[in-house]
Design a protein around this motif. Structure first.
Motif, mmCIF file in Angstrom:
data_model
loop_
_atom_site.group_PDB
_atom_site.id
_atom_site.type_symbol
_atom_site.label_atom_id
_atom_site.label_comp_id
_atom_site.label_asym_id
_atom_site.label_seq_id
_atom_site.Cartn_x
_atom_site.Cartn_y
_atom_site.Cartn_z
ATOM 1 N N PRO A 247 0.893 -1.398 -0.041
ATOM 2 C CA PRO A 247 -0.199 0.175 0.145
ATOM 3 C C PRO A 247 0.593 1.343 0.078
ATOM 4 O O PRO A 247 0.226 2.382 -0.243
ATOM 5 N N ASP A 248 2.113 1.114 0.281
ATOM 6 C CA ASP A 248 2.997 2.418 0.226
ATOM 7 C C ASP A 248 3.618 2.724 -1.259
ATOM 8 O O ASP A 248 4.027 3.876 -1.514
ATOM 9 N N ALA A 249 3.282 1.744 -2.073
ATOM 10 C CA ALA A 249 3.555 2.120 -3.496
ATOM 11 C C ALA A 249 2.166 2.387 -4.243
ATOM 12 O O ALA A 249 1.118 2.240 -3.867
ATOM 13 N N VAL A 250 2.308 3.041 -5.401
ATOM 14 C CA VAL A 250 1.027 3.341 -6.185
ATOM 15 C C VAL A 250 1.029 2.809 -7.452
ATOM 16 O O VAL A 250 2.398 2.579 -8.074
ATOM 17 N N PHE A 251 0.013 2.309 -8.094
ATOM 18 C CA PHE A 251 -0.037 1.823 -9.490
ATOM 19 C C PHE A 251 -0.371 2.718 -10.359
ATOM 20 O O PHE A 251 -1.254 3.481 -10.292
ATOM 21 N N GLU A 252 0.639 3.006 -11.416
ATOM 22 C CA GLU A 252 0.565 3.747 -12.496
ATOM 23 C C GLU A 252 -0.298 3.148 -13.670
ATOM 24 O O GLU A 252 -1.281 4.198 -14.231
ATOM 25 N N SER A 253 -0.228 2.015 -13.890
ATOM 26 C CA SER A 253 -1.110 1.394 -15.349
ATOM 27 C C SER A 253 -1.008 0.108 -15.109
ATOM 28 O O SER A 253 -0.105 -0.708 -14.463
ATOM 29 N N VAL A 254 -2.143 -0.678 -15.674
ATOM 30 C CA VAL A 254 -2.447 -1.989 -15.765
ATOM 31 C C VAL A 254 -2.468 -2.517 -17.217
ATOM 32 O O VAL A 254 -2.913 -2.021 -17.769
ATOM 33 N N HIS A 255 -1.784 -3.505 -17.233
ATOM 34 C CA HIS A 255 -1.990 -4.367 -18.478
ATOM 35 C C HIS A 255 -2.028 -5.756 -18.682
ATOM 36 O O HIS A 255 -2.344 -6.264 -17.386
ATOM 37 N N SER A 256 -2.242 -6.474 -19.501
ATOM 38 C CA SER A 256 -2.850 -7.911 -19.423
ATOM 39 C C SER A 256 -1.804 -8.673 -18.821
ATOM 40 O O SER A 256 -2.239 -9.738 -18.322
ATOM 41 N N SER A 257 -0.706 -8.207 -18.876
ATOM 42 C CA SER A 257 0.312 -9.318 -18.248
ATOM 43 C C SER A 257 1.455 -8.580 -17.248
ATOM 44 O O SER A 257 2.297 -9.225 -16.806
ATOM 45 N N SER A 258 1.025 -7.190 -17.143
ATOM 46 C CA SER A 258 2.110 -6.546 -16.068
ATOM 47 C C SER A 258 1.355 -5.277 -15.414
ATOM 48 O O SER A 258 0.181 -5.005 -15.821
ATOM 49 N N VAL A 259 1.838 -5.076 -14.287
ATOM 50 C CA VAL A 259 1.278 -3.829 -13.647
ATOM 51 C C VAL A 259 2.444 -2.915 -13.409
ATOM 52 O O VAL A 259 3.658 -3.543 -12.757
ATOM 53 N N ARG A 260 2.456 -1.825 -13.774
ATOM 54 C CA ARG A 260 3.222 -0.762 -13.302
ATOM 55 C C ARG A 260 3.277 -0.013 -12.207
ATOM 56 O O ARG A 260 2.261 0.631 -12.069
ATOM 57 N N SER A 261 4.282 -0.102 -11.159
ATOM 58 C CA SER A 261 4.194 0.420 -9.965
ATOM 59 C C SER A 261 5.240 1.336 -9.612
ATOM 60 O O SER A 261 6.281 1.194 -10.206
ATOM 61 N N ARG A 262 4.891 2.403 -8.752
ATOM 62 C CA ARG A 262 5.870 3.463 -8.442
ATOM 63 C C ARG A 262 5.853 3.485 -6.817
ATOM 64 O O ARG A 262 5.014 3.408 -6.276
ATOM 65 N N LEU A 263 7.429 3.797 -6.462
ATOM 66 C CA LEU A 263 7.565 3.993 -5.044
ATOM 67 C C LEU A 263 8.031 5.505 -4.762
ATOM 68 O O LEU A 263 9.155 5.700 -5.509
ATOM 69 N N ASP A 264 7.680 6.283 -3.929
ATOM 70 C CA ASP A 264 8.259 7.470 -3.661
ATOM 71 C C ASP A 264 8.790 7.381 -2.265
ATOM 72 O O ASP A 264 8.332 6.993 -1.362
ATOM 73 N N VAL A 265 10.138 7.926 -2.222
ATOM 74 C CA VAL A 265 10.847 8.017 -1.003
ATOM 75 C C VAL A 265 11.420 9.350 -0.774
ATOM 76 O O VAL A 265 11.971 9.875 -1.640
#
Length: 358
Positions: A247-265
């Protein structure tokens, strides 16, 4: 001539005043009590009461009250964010601050505030005394800086002359002060990162110096409980290992076989919450969002992305509005259904990029 059978004297204090004075550019105060004496007697023959009132002010000799500059400057910070915090105290209410003279310029109170020095007048709880508070950033040109490389420190010196006036007579006086602070030459930490198939790996290198910051991971501070879960410490660094689905990361986009996730520090100054260092990293992680099974069932995973903050995954449905998620939270909706329900459409797929293959 009359004869007094009974005489009395009463003393009443009408008010208590404090005044400011200047002698040879030195600050003095006097105190005045406005008292009233009342004499009361009874005439023996006429039996009449007679009173006599006299105003009797009492003023003390001038007493020296040298002003003092109190230095509340925090020293456990980085020079770029450090601020001289000074208080000039204490004065009677009839004293006003006109200007402040620095080695290179003279600024009025309004000009000081426009420059960001935040000059404020503060009064005592009983509203009888006042002080003048000011904040001057170390980075301002009025602050003299001297780096001592051999000692690994930098000295910051602030020279100033307060210009003051007493109302209503308008005598001017001044008070000079020199304050300094010594800070260690702190090298800002570096932040690097990489991803594997499941996790973010963020490394913070504070270069053999004591950490002088707190860590914000996503929107949460890395306190003890969270640190035990995600953090691995080294001699002069530490590494944060965080799953992409945390939950500390955010999802930027979703595709049929992958998820793009981002972490801010972010590394924050614990005293003023200013950002010392900011680091952000986004990676694509393999994740199957739809699956078919030999028993005639299917699963689908819906993910809430950053661009749809108002989305409630629990309210999502398939083509059939009656087919809601089997499980949902504030970030995911998971569907499990048979292939002949929920308006599932069977297609013969020949291409290599089907939307759904069963």
């Amino acid at each position: 001539m009359f004869y007094c059978s009974s005489c009395q004297c009463f003393a009443v204090t009408l008010c208590h005043l404090s005044w400011s004075h200047i002698q040879d550019d030195q600050y003095f105060v006097t105190y005045t009590i406005e008292s009233m004496l009342e004499f009361l007697w009874i005439e023996e023959v006429a039996h009449e009461d007679t009173s006599y009132k006299v105003l009797f002010p009492i003023t003390t000799p001038p007493m020296a009250r040298p002003p003092q500059v109190r230095n509340y400057t925090p020293l456990d910070t980085v020079p770029e964010q450090a601020v001289f915090v000074l208080e000039l105290a204490t004065f009677n209410l009839d004293v006003e601050l006109l200007n402040i003279t620095f080695p290179t310029m003279v600024l009025t109170v309004a000009e000081c505030n426009a420059r960001g020095f935040n000059v404020q007048e503060q009064r005592s709880p009983d509203n009888t005394l006042k002080t003048f508070r000011m904040e001057v950033p170390f980075s301002d040109s009025v602050v003299f800086k001297e780096r001592r490389a051999e000692q690994g420190v930098t000295t910051f010196t602030l020279q100033l002359i307060y210009g003051l006036v007493i109302f209503p007579e308008y005598p001017l006086f001044s008070y000079s002060a020199v304050v300094d602070a010594v800070l260690s030459d702190i090298v800002p930490p570096s932040v690097t990162g990489n991803c594997d198939q499941e996790n973010f790996h963020i490394t913070v290198d504070y270069r053999n110096q004591e950490p002088f910051f707190v860590v914000l991971v996503g929107k949460r501070l890395l306190y003890h409980e969270l640190a035990q879960q995600y953090l691995t410490e080294g001699d002069a660094d530490f590494t944060i290992t965080l799953p992409f689905s945390s939950p500390d990361a955010v999802f930027e986009s979703v595709h049929s076989s992958s998820v793009r996730s981002r972490l801010d520090v972010a590394l924050l100054n614990p005293y003023n919450n200013m950002t010392i260092k900011y680091f952000s990293m986004a990676c694509s992680f393999l994740k199957t969002t739809t699956e078919c099974f030999s028993n005639g069932t299917m699963t689908a995973l819906a993910v809430k992305v950053e661009s749809a903050p108002g989305l409630n995954p629990g309210q999502l449905t398939l083509s059939d509005p009656a087919c809601g998620p089997t499980y949902s939270d504030d970030r995911f909706a998971y569907f499990h259904f048979t292939v002949n329900t929920c308006c599932t459409i069977r297609k013969a797929v020949i291409s290599n990029s089907p939307l759904l293959r069963c």
